[in-house]
Each structure stands twice: as C-alpha cells, then as structure tokens.
Design an enzyme around this catalytic site. Structure first.
Site, short mmCIF file in Angstrom:
data_model
loop_
_atom_site.label_atom_id
_atom_site.label_comp_id
_atom_site.label_asym_id
_atom_site.label_seq_id
_atom_site.Cartn_x
_atom_site.Cartn_y
_atom_site.Cartn_z
N ASN A 1 45.15 -54.62 -105.17
CA ASN A 1 43.91 -54.76 -104.40
C ASN A 1 42.70 -55.06 -105.28
O ASN A 1 41.76 -55.72 -104.85
CB ASN A 1 43.65 -53.50 -103.55
CG ASN A 1 43.87 -52.22 -104.30
OD1 ASN A 1 44.93 -52.00 -104.89
ND2 ASN A 1 42.87 -51.36 -104.29
N SER B 1 48.69 -53.73 -93.36
CA SER B 1 47.54 -53.31 -92.57
C SER B 1 46.88 -54.53 -91.92
O SER B 1 46.71 -55.56 -92.57
CB SER B 1 46.55 -52.63 -93.51
OG SER B 1 45.47 -52.12 -92.80
N GLN C 1 47.77 -56.17 -99.51
CA GLN C 1 46.91 -57.28 -99.94
C GLN C 1 47.64 -58.61 -99.92
O GLN C 1 47.01 -59.66 -99.84
CB GLN C 1 46.36 -57.01 -101.35
CG GLN C 1 45.39 -55.85 -101.42
CD GLN C 1 44.08 -56.11 -100.70
OE1 GLN C 1 43.71 -57.25 -100.40
NE2 GLN C 1 43.36 -55.03 -100.41
N THR D 1 50.61 -42.20 -77.87
CA THR D 1 50.48 -43.46 -77.11
C THR D 1 50.00 -44.57 -78.03
O THR D 1 49.07 -44.38 -78.81
CB THR D 1 49.50 -43.25 -75.94
OG1 THR D 1 49.97 -42.12 -75.20
CG2 THR D 1 49.44 -44.47 -75.04
N CYS E 1 33.10 -44.40 -106.88
CA CYS E 1 32.13 -43.33 -106.99
C CYS E 1 32.73 -42.05 -106.42
O CYS E 1 33.08 -41.99 -105.25
CB CYS E 1 30.88 -43.73 -106.22
SG CYS E 1 29.51 -42.69 -106.61
N HIS F 1 43.74 -55.04 -90.92
CA HIS F 1 42.34 -55.42 -91.20
C HIS F 1 42.14 -56.21 -92.48
O HIS F 1 41.04 -56.66 -92.77
CB HIS F 1 41.43 -54.18 -91.17
CG HIS F 1 41.51 -53.27 -92.34
ND1 HIS F 1 40.53 -53.24 -93.31
CD2 HIS F 1 42.42 -52.34 -92.71
CE1 HIS F 1 40.86 -52.33 -94.22
NE2 HIS F 1 42.00 -51.76 -93.87
#
Ligand code: PLP
Length: 379
Positions: free
Chosen positions: A147, A195, A175, A233, A321, A197
């Site tokens: 990634n 994934s 990725q 569900t 961070c 998104h």
C-alpha cells in the site's frame, strides 16, 4: 480545484457504482434471507455481485465471502489459525497492520511467527519465503502489492512453491485489485482479501476469498449468512457497489495499467526535473502502475504534505502519526531507509479522474513548495 493524489488511501466512488447502489437502496429493500419475492430480489443482487467479484479475480463465486472490508478478511484468516493446529505463520516485515497486528496477537498466544525481510527494493525473495515455510507452517500470509510503495511481490513463484510443498497461502490483494492482473485460475493462492473502496466501490465492503477445500471458520457467529461463516444481514447496497466496481475493473484493467503508468511516469520525470534531490523508494520495475513513493531530501514529509494540502494537493506521508508522535513507516525502514529518510518520503497515488493537466500543476507546486521548505530549513 483539488488535485487528489492519494488513491491508495481510498479512491472516489465511481458514478456507475453510485447509480447501482442508489437503485438498490431505493428499490431492493428485502432481506436476502427472506423466503418471499422481495427477499429473493435482494438475494439475486448479492449473488450477481458475487459473480462479478469472482470473475474479476479468476475465481469461483462459491469462494467469495462478503465482509466489511479487507481488515476483517485479514483478521478472519489469521485468527482462524487458532481454531486449527496452531502451526506456525510465515509473513513479511512490510505487511498492512491488519495482518501484522493479528500476527503479533497469534505470537502472544504461542503461535510461532516468522517475518521474512524484504530487500532494499521492497521485494521478497521467493527462496527465502520457501525456506522459512517448513513442515510446521500452517499458513503463509503476504501482501501482494504494498500500500505504501506499490511494490508487487513475485506471488506466482511463491504460490507455486508453497503449493508443491502443501502449505497454504493467504494474500492481501487490497491494493492490487483493479490495478494489477489477478487470476486465481493461474496463481494457486488459497485465501485472498480485498476491499471495495480501493477500486471505486463503497467503504466498509470487501471480501475474503477461500478456494475450495481451504478450511475457514465462522468469523461472525449467529446467523446463516455467507454459508454460516459471517452472520449478520448483508450490506446489500454495499455488496452491489463492490460487484459493480469489480465489473468496471475487469473491463478497464488494461487501459488503467497503461494510463496510470503514463501519468505516474510523467509525475516522476517532472519531479526529477523541477524539484531535484529526489529518490524513488522501492522497485521501479515490480510496482503498481499508479504508485510512486518519493524521498525529498532535506524536506520533512509532514511539512510538505501540509503545504501541499493548503495549495489543493492531497498526498500521503511515509509516516504514521501515533498519539502525537510521528513514527517513520515500518515499510520504508524495512527497506533500509533511515527514520529521517522515511520521514522525508511521500506516497503519491493516481486513480480515476487524474489527468495530465493535474499532474503538471502538481509538479509545479512540488517545485515551489519543496524549494521554499528547503530554503527555510537551511536558513
Ligand atoms: C494492503 C491493505 N490491506 C488492508 C487494508 C484495509 O482495508 P479496509 O479499509 O477495507 O479494512 C488496506 C487499506 O488501507 C490496505 O491498503
């Protein structure tokens, strides 16, 4: 106008996906487990999406288990080891936290975990992986494309070697999906996580793929959904969106590989010419077409990231961070970069909607802002 160069973090939802999801939300309200027509319609939509996802991966629809994303899928496979013989796990030192942290958890539960190191280019040596995976190994879990650096591992070779030794392989292809050819009819991986998104689908949807015969255990108990492996569900609209995004990826993959690489190379050449004192992190030959990880000498990455953001350019830092302190990326330090070099690195990632004009404008801004930061640092 914003210039979004952080498509590996997430990429905008494609219009076609929004339309398919909206239509589902408006018209397909049945519960896929219900025995009536409304339920049947919802079930049909979920099964169509399962076929679209499977087709994009060269897999069988029956191998697909929908999840709420890749982190869940990674956790499901790794924590499933506790249900088995507790044999060893082999992984790498450049994994996403959703593999690395479950691996640490397993280690604490007494499972032997080996983390194979990458070389200076971010690549694994297949021989080293095969050597680490002995008769006591239950699973090898590796990220297919990183990634942060986009480096693509020699997965075909690793998978073939493990298959011939009868050791199961899980790949995190989050990725790689939609940006790299993935064909499980050719590459013998046993489990795969991905994934929606990261390829123009909605957030919070993904899948675990388990090849016929690869053992899996219920990861959410309490319902018959997903063949009793994941109760609850189904997120019907999300699954429909994921399926649509996979169908688009199947149609567009060759175009994306050429076009993203063209834009990425233009960006790199522009940075070399207009910024100077830049280094590319990771292999330039075995890398996703859309990803560029760059070290800007004498330039703190966080400062540059914020300056770029103020000027309308979104990128990602080679550091995370944690409670106020900036720790250098474990991926970059695993490749031999010093903490300071890692802290002066940025990930630039291209995706749908990025064009030549945006790349040229971004190069101009990099030149201006890096120059300003370096002058301020040396003053
Ligand atoms: C390689 C990799 N694995 C797993 C994940 C987690 O995916 P999700 O956000 O769907 O849980 C990501 C997301 O950043 C990723 O890049």
């Amino acid at each position: 106008m914003r210039i979004y160069l952080d498509h590996n973090a997430t990429t905008p939802v494609r219009d076609e996906v929004v339309r398919a999801m909206t239509e589902t939300l408006e018209d397909v309200y049945g519960n896929p487990s219900s025995g009536h027509a409304e339920g049947g319609l919802a079930r049909a939509r979920v099964e169509t999406a399962r076929e679209q996802v499977a087709q994009c991966l060269g897999a069988m629809p029956s191998w697909v288990y929908f999840t709420a994303g890749a982190s869940e899928a990674n956790n499901a496979v790794l924590m499933g080891l506790l249900e088995q013989d507790r044999g060893g796990l082999v992984t790498s030192n450049v994994e996403h936290p959703s593999v690395d942290e479950p691996a640490t958890c397993l280690e604490e539960a007494g499972v032997g975990v080996t983390r194979v190191p990458v070389d200076g280019e971010g690549l694994l040596d297949p021989e080293e992986v095969l050597e680490a995976a002995g008769p006591g190994t239950s699973l090898v879990s590796l990220i297919w494309a990183n990634n942060e650096t986009g480096v693509v591992q020699p997965m075909e070779e690793i998978a073939e070697g493990l298959r011939s030794r009868g050791i199961r392989l899980h790949v995190d292809a989050t990725q790689a999906l939609g940006k790299w050819p993935l064909d499980l009819s050719r590459v013998p991986v046993d489990y795969l996580s991905c994934s929606a998104h990261k390829l123009g689908g909605p957030k919070g949807t993904g899948c675990l793929l388990a090849r016929e015969g690869a053992p899996i255990y219920p990861f959410i108990r309490g319902g018959p959904q997903e063949r009793r492996m994941r109760g609850g569900t189904e997120n019907v609209a999300g699954i429909v969106g994921f399926g649509r995004a996979c169908a688009l990826a199947s149609d567009e993959l060759s175009y994306r590989m050429v076009e993203y690489a063209r834009l990425r190379d233009r960006l790199w050449e522009g940075l070399c010419a207009k910024v100077g004192e830049v280094r590319r992190n990771g292999s330039a030959d075995h890398v996703l077409p859309n990803t560029l990880n760059v070290q800007f000498l004498d330039t703190p990455g966080e400062v540059l990231l914020q300056a770029l953001d103020l000027e309308g350019v979104a990128v990602s830092a080679g550091a995370a961070c944690h409670s106020g302190s900036i720790s250098p990326s474990h991926v970059l330090t695993a490749m031999g970069l010093s903490p300071e070099q890692a802290r002066s690195s940025l990930r630039l990632s291209i995706g749908h909607g990025v064009d030549t004009g945006q790349i040229d404008a971004a190069i101009g801004l990099f030149g201006e802002l890096v120059g300003r930061i370096r002058r301020a640092g040396s003053a």
